[in-house]
Design a protein around this motif. Structure first.
Motif, mmCIF file in Angstrom:
data_model
loop_
_atom_site.group_PDB
_atom_site.id
_atom_site.type_symbol
_atom_site.label_atom_id
_atom_site.label_comp_id
_atom_site.label_asym_id
_atom_site.label_seq_id
_atom_site.Cartn_x
_atom_site.Cartn_y
_atom_site.Cartn_z
ATOM 1 N N GLY A 212 51.440 26.263 19.523
ATOM 2 C CA GLY A 212 50.725 27.529 19.514
ATOM 3 C C GLY A 212 49.726 27.610 20.650
ATOM 4 N N GLY A 213 48.558 28.178 20.360
ATOM 5 C CA GLY A 213 47.555 28.384 21.390
ATOM 6 C C GLY A 213 46.166 28.029 20.922
ATOM 7 N N VAL A 214 45.177 28.635 21.575
ATOM 8 C CA VAL A 214 43.777 28.374 21.275
ATOM 9 C C VAL A 214 43.395 29.018 19.943
ATOM 10 C CG1 VAL A 214 41.409 28.769 22.041
ATOM 11 C CG2 VAL A 214 43.191 28.262 23.713
ATOM 12 N N VAL A 215 42.773 28.226 19.064
ATOM 13 C CA VAL A 215 42.309 28.748 17.781
ATOM 14 C C VAL A 215 40.815 28.451 17.644
ATOM 15 C CG1 VAL A 215 42.489 28.645 15.271
ATOM 16 C CG2 VAL A 215 44.553 28.454 16.680
ATOM 17 N N HIS B 215 60.615 28.460 6.345
ATOM 18 C CA HIS B 215 59.335 27.895 5.916
ATOM 19 C C HIS B 215 58.164 28.691 6.478
ATOM 20 C CE1 HIS B 215 60.713 24.356 3.679
ATOM 21 N NE2 HIS B 215 61.750 24.383 4.516
ATOM 22 N N TYR B 216 58.319 29.257 7.668
ATOM 23 C CA TYR B 216 57.293 30.168 8.169
ATOM 24 C C TYR B 216 57.163 31.386 7.254
ATOM 25 C CZ TYR B 216 55.837 28.386 12.774
ATOM 26 O OH TYR B 216 55.252 27.671 13.787
ATOM 27 N N LEU B 217 58.296 31.970 6.899
ATOM 28 C CA LEU B 217 58.272 33.161 6.060
ATOM 29 C C LEU B 217 57.712 32.851 4.673
ATOM 30 C CD1 LEU B 217 61.657 34.820 7.080
ATOM 31 C CD2 LEU B 217 59.338 35.572 7.675
ATOM 32 N N GLY B 218 57.994 31.647 4.165
ATOM 33 C CA GLY B 218 57.430 31.261 2.878
ATOM 34 C C GLY B 218 55.918 31.177 2.927
ATOM 35 N N LEU B 219 55.391 30.586 3.997
ATOM 36 C CA LEU B 219 53.941 30.495 4.153
ATOM 37 C C LEU B 219 53.333 31.887 4.303
ATOM 38 C CD1 LEU B 219 51.334 28.865 4.580
ATOM 39 C CD2 LEU B 219 51.935 28.702 7.010
ATOM 40 N N PRO C 179 54.203 39.677 15.555
ATOM 41 C CA PRO C 179 53.372 39.283 16.696
ATOM 42 C C PRO C 179 52.336 40.363 16.976
ATOM 43 C CG PRO C 179 55.503 40.085 17.437
ATOM 44 C CD PRO C 179 55.572 40.043 15.947
ATOM 45 N N VAL C 180 51.209 39.954 17.555
ATOM 46 C CA VAL C 180 50.151 40.898 17.931
ATOM 47 C C VAL C 180 49.730 40.549 19.360
ATOM 48 C CG1 VAL C 180 47.868 41.812 17.448
ATOM 49 C CG2 VAL C 180 49.363 41.144 15.547
ATOM 50 N N GLY D 75 51.845 34.810 17.790
ATOM 51 C CA GLY D 75 53.148 34.255 17.437
ATOM 52 C C GLY D 75 53.930 35.202 16.554
ATOM 53 N N ARG D 76 55.206 34.939 16.389
ATOM 54 C CA ARG D 76 56.069 35.794 15.567
ATOM 55 C C ARG D 76 55.617 35.852 14.123
ATOM 56 N NH1 ARG D 76 61.681 33.420 15.417
ATOM 57 N NH2 ARG D 76 62.030 35.182 13.991
ATOM 58 N N PHE D 77 54.989 34.771 13.675
ATOM 59 C CA PHE D 77 54.651 34.686 12.259
ATOM 60 C C PHE D 77 53.148 34.764 12.015
ATOM 61 C CE2 PHE D 77 58.752 32.575 12.883
ATOM 62 C CZ PHE D 77 59.536 33.379 12.061
ATOM 63 N N ASN D 78 52.463 35.603 12.826
ATOM 64 C CA ASN D 78 51.135 36.045 12.421
ATOM 65 C C ASN D 78 51.278 36.877 11.148
ATOM 66 O OD1 ASN D 78 49.947 35.216 14.923
ATOM 67 N ND2 ASN D 78 50.538 37.165 15.856
ATOM 68 N N LEU D 79 50.170 37.077 10.456
ATOM 69 C CA LEU D 79 50.093 38.157 9.483
ATOM 70 C C LEU D 79 49.156 39.197 10.070
ATOM 71 C CD1 LEU D 79 49.933 36.357 6.034
ATOM 72 C CD2 LEU D 79 51.653 37.991 6.772
ATOM 73 N N ALA D 80 49.569 40.458 9.986
ATOM 74 C CA ALA D 80 48.787 41.523 10.600
ATOM 75 C C ALA D 80 48.634 42.697 9.640
ATOM 76 C CB ALA D 80 49.448 41.987 11.898
ATOM 77 N N VAL D 81 47.552 43.432 9.856
ATOM 78 C CA VAL D 81 47.265 44.649 9.098
ATOM 79 C C VAL D 81 47.028 45.765 10.104
ATOM 80 C CG1 VAL D 81 45.750 45.750 7.406
ATOM 81 C CG2 VAL D 81 46.190 43.284 7.265
ATOM 82 N N ASP D 82 47.869 46.791 10.055
ATOM 83 C CA ASP D 82 47.753 47.919 10.994
ATOM 84 C C ASP D 82 47.693 47.434 12.444
ATOM 85 O OD1 ASP D 82 47.723 49.753 8.881
ATOM 86 O OD2 ASP D 82 45.551 49.607 8.652
ATOM 87 N N GLY D 83 48.536 46.463 12.769
ATOM 88 C CA GLY D 83 48.639 45.981 14.140
ATOM 89 C C GLY D 83 47.554 45.031 14.566
ATOM 90 N N LYS D 84 46.708 44.573 13.624
ATOM 91 C CA LYS D 84 45.648 43.617 13.948
ATOM 92 C C LYS D 84 45.888 42.309 13.204
ATOM 93 C CE LYS D 84 42.012 47.029 14.856
ATOM 94 N NZ LYS D 84 40.599 47.394 14.594
ATOM 95 N N LYS D 85 45.782 41.213 13.925
ATOM 96 C CA LYS D 85 46.032 39.898 13.343
ATOM 97 C C LYS D 85 44.922 39.518 12.368
ATOM 98 C CE LYS D 85 46.650 35.054 14.738
ATOM 99 N NZ LYS D 85 46.973 34.167 15.857
#
Length: 237
Positions: A81-84, A111-115, A134-135, A142-152
């Protein structure tokens, strides 16, 4: 019904003075030995978490010293991934569990989708509807962020390691997430950008591309860890 996760206290894995990478390896060692489904929920001290790939940057050591002197120590983790950025109000969820598999790549997405589903269920309990996507412009996109209205609002990552004690093809999987609960998106994004600047990287992140549970609800949230613990008793995978 899927087997629940056994929640360990953060102090059992993330001891003071132990690097994040060593702590995560210690968690996987326990899965290797015991075959349990383990979970750790914790809030890390302020700093920056990066994947091992960042160490290839020739400015990494200097950048790490620069940020540490400014109160932002840099810690290397096992997953990609990247910087967190880590700060108050950022909840880390670490799941570690055995997976019977010959080829991990065939199982990564499931497993990503399960998480994502597990975290989305916890967010739904707060009245927030989040979906995997992604956002662009958010830190550690990443593809498996969770987002709300386009915001991670949450990011996920994995690290697969072959089980060192198994007699049949098996892996111990570290599947973890960072969830922005009571965090300040602007502050977090600034932290991530400061590290990219110190690395002489052209990458920059946008604060408007992330949000938090508190920002969406308009109030601080004090019980999200308990909501996660409940979700871990009836996981979707």
């Amino acid at each position: 019904m899927n087997a629940p996760f056994f929640a360990l206290p953060p102090s059992a894995i993330f001891e003071d003075g132990r690097s994040r990478r060593d702590s995560e390896a210690r968690l996987l060692d326990q899965v290797d030995r015991q075959g349990q489904r383990l979970a750790v929920i914790h809030q890390a001290s302020q700093g920056i978490s990066v994947p091992r790939s960042y160490q290839r940057n020739r400015h990494f050591e200097a950048a790490s010293k620069q940020l540490a002197a400014a109160g932002l120590p840099v810690d290397v983790r096992l997953s990609g991934g990247g910087v967190v950025p880590q700060a108050a109000g950022v909840i880390n969820l670490h799941l570690a569990y055995p997976v019977q598999a010959n080829y991990p790549l065939q199982h990564v997405e499931a497993h990503y989708l399960g998480l994502c589903e597990l975290i989305a269920n916890a967010l739904a309990a707060c009245g927030i509807h989040a979906t995997p996507q992604p956002v662009q412009g958010s830190f550690c996109d990443g593809r498996f962020n969770l987002a709300v209205d386009g915001k991670k609002i949450a990011g996920t990552a994995q690290y697969w390691r072959r089980n060192r004690t198994a007699t049949t093809p098996a892996f111990s999987l570290l599947s973890h997430a960072v969830i922005l609960v009571n965090a300040d998106s602007t502050k977090l994004t600034d932290m991530a950008n400061r590290f990219e600047v110190a690395l002489h990287s052209p990458v920059r992140y946008l604060p408007e591309k992330t949000t938090s549970v508190a920002a969406l609800l308009g109030r601080p949230v004090t019980d999200f860890e308990q909501i996660l613990l409940q979700a871990l008793q009836n996981p979707p995978f």
